[in-house]
Design an enzyme around this catalytic site. Structure first.
Site: not given
Length: 447
Positions: A52, A321
């Site tokens: 960092e 179905s």
């Protein structure tokens, strides 16, 4: 200091009323422990600096080059700049992260003030205790527990480098989510430590990427493990798809209002219990209720165990179905004369091309029957013939148009008429909603 940091730690997912919680996420309440700097191994601190802010101990608290880059990007429409650890500490503790030149200016002033009032070690200690490192972990101690199930003092050089490497985007670079990126960042940190002169090339060469990281992050508090967990989980997915990350959820104190009606959800659970009451224990059920006018999901039941598979949105099953309306839809769209009064041979045990024999269920049989009668009685042979006449791919296309996702139903064959290819229950609810909305399709949503 770290204990005064104004980090909002609670994210609330509510029912549609905007008040009643579905889940409450309190990451800091369950996963943050402040530690003094002397408890953090030197090599872990150096790994963070490598990732960092390598000039931390010599800079004035702000990065002149980074500020210049931020100004240029602001003026030219770009994003990003440069932030030292001191500047990052200010952003986290004040909650001010809007990208403006005024905020950058104030940040620099505060960085100078803090640098005059605190030592570098004090600033670094505070930073290491407030920074978010993913998995609900705030601070280096919580991160050590979240990724390696150990105290920060026990972190090796390699483990410290892995945690430091994912600091900029902890959720996206978590090794569980993106291992190649985690490894890339690990290498970056270790190479930086060599450049800083805190790790010898020989020691660098001996480092091996850690494999002992915990695969699953710790559970968040306040998230119920029953059917509501699946609501929370699906809401998370929608938020992520819209660019709202887990980091945002864990750090910004968001309230996320879902479309779920609390009473509808209660009734859904009761209905499932009633249906499953006398069924085998290993039978599973799912229920999704969708408002056809908008696509809003009003009730969502993916199972009683929230930590198991979500049978409503993840469980793929053959619809059987219930797929027949898509066959009729495709036939009507084909404009080849098929209507509710069109007659077909509905006898059971019919043989079709390819050596396929189709039977009707429940003893239904008719030599000549209308499409309306066949739909009412769910006559398999009629719809199998209709699908062949219309074209199986046209049936699939009709289902996709209604709302079945494009990546499902890959095979164009006659069996599509009888729902022999898998879909999710939520897909079927959305597609049937298209019929209920007079053919207008709405994408189902939960947030």
């Amino acid at each position: 200091n770290a204990n005064d940091a104004k980090i909002t730690q609670v994210a609330t997912f509510t029912f549609a009323d905007g008040l009643t919680p579905v889940a409450t996420v309190r990451p800091e309440n369950i996963n943050r422990t402040t530690v003094t700097l002397d408890r953090v191994p030197l090599h872990v601190r150096q790994a963070v600096l490598s990732a960092e802010n390598r000039s931390f101990y010599s800079d004035p608290g702000f990065d002149v080059v980074g500020i210049g880059r931020a100004v240029y990007n602001q003026l030219t429409g770009g994003v990003g700049g440069g932030s030292t650890i001191t500047q990052q500490l200010i952003k986290v503790t004040t909650g001010q992260d809007d990208f403006t030149l005024w905020r950058k200016y104030r940040e620099v002033v505060l960085a100078v003030k803090i640098s005059r009032e605190q030592t570098k070690d004090e600033i670094l200690e505070n930073y290491l205790n407030v920074i978010y490192l993913g998995r609900g972990a705030y601070g280096i101690q919580a991160a050590a527990e979240a990724y390696f199930d150990k105290n920060v003092e026990e972190l090796s050089v390699s483990e410290g480098a892995m945690i430091a490497g994912i600091l900029q985007s902890p959720s996206n670079w978590d090794p569980r989510e993106n291992l190649p990126k985690t490894q890339e960042r690990w290498n970056f940190v270790l190479d930086g430590m060599v450049e800083m002169g805190v790790l010898s090339p020989a020691d660098r060469a001996q480092q091996v990427f850690p494999t002992n990281w915990i695969p699953e992050p710790p559970e968040n508090g306040g998230v119920p493990a029953d059917d509501r967990y699946h609501i929370y989980e699906r809401a998370l997915a929608e938020l992520n798809a819209q660019g709202i990350t887990q980091d945002d959820i864990d750090t910004l104190g968001l309230t996320i209002t879902t479309t779920i009606n609390q009473q509808d959800q209660i009734h859904a659970v009761e209905a499932i219990k009633e249906v499953l009451g006398d069924q085998p224990d290993n039978l599973r059920a799912a229920l999704v209720s969708v408002d056809p006018r908008t696509g809003a999901i009003l009730a969502y039941y993916g199972g009683a165990n929230g930590l198991a598979i979500d049978y409503a949105g993840e469980g793929l099953r053959q619809p059987g179905s219930t797929f027949k309306p898509f066959v009729l839809t495709a036939a009507l769209q084909a404009d080849d004369g098929v209507g509710l009064g069109t007659e077909y041979n509905g006898t059971s045990g019919r043989e079709f091309p390819g050596g396929v024999t189709v039977d009707n269920s429940e003893g239904v049989d008719c030599a000549r029957c209308t499409v309306q009668f066949a739909m009412t009685k769910s006559i398999n042979t009629v719809f199998y013939q209709m699908a062949l006449d219309t074209g199986p791919q046209n049936v699939i296309d009709a289902a996709h148009e209604a709302g079945i996702p494009e990546d499902l139903l890959p095979e164009a064959r006659g069996g599509i008429a009888l729902g022999d290819q898998e879909v999710h229950p939520v897909d079927m609810a959305a597609a049937f909603s298209t019929f209920a909305a007079d053919g207008v399709r709405h994408q189902p949503y939960l947030v």
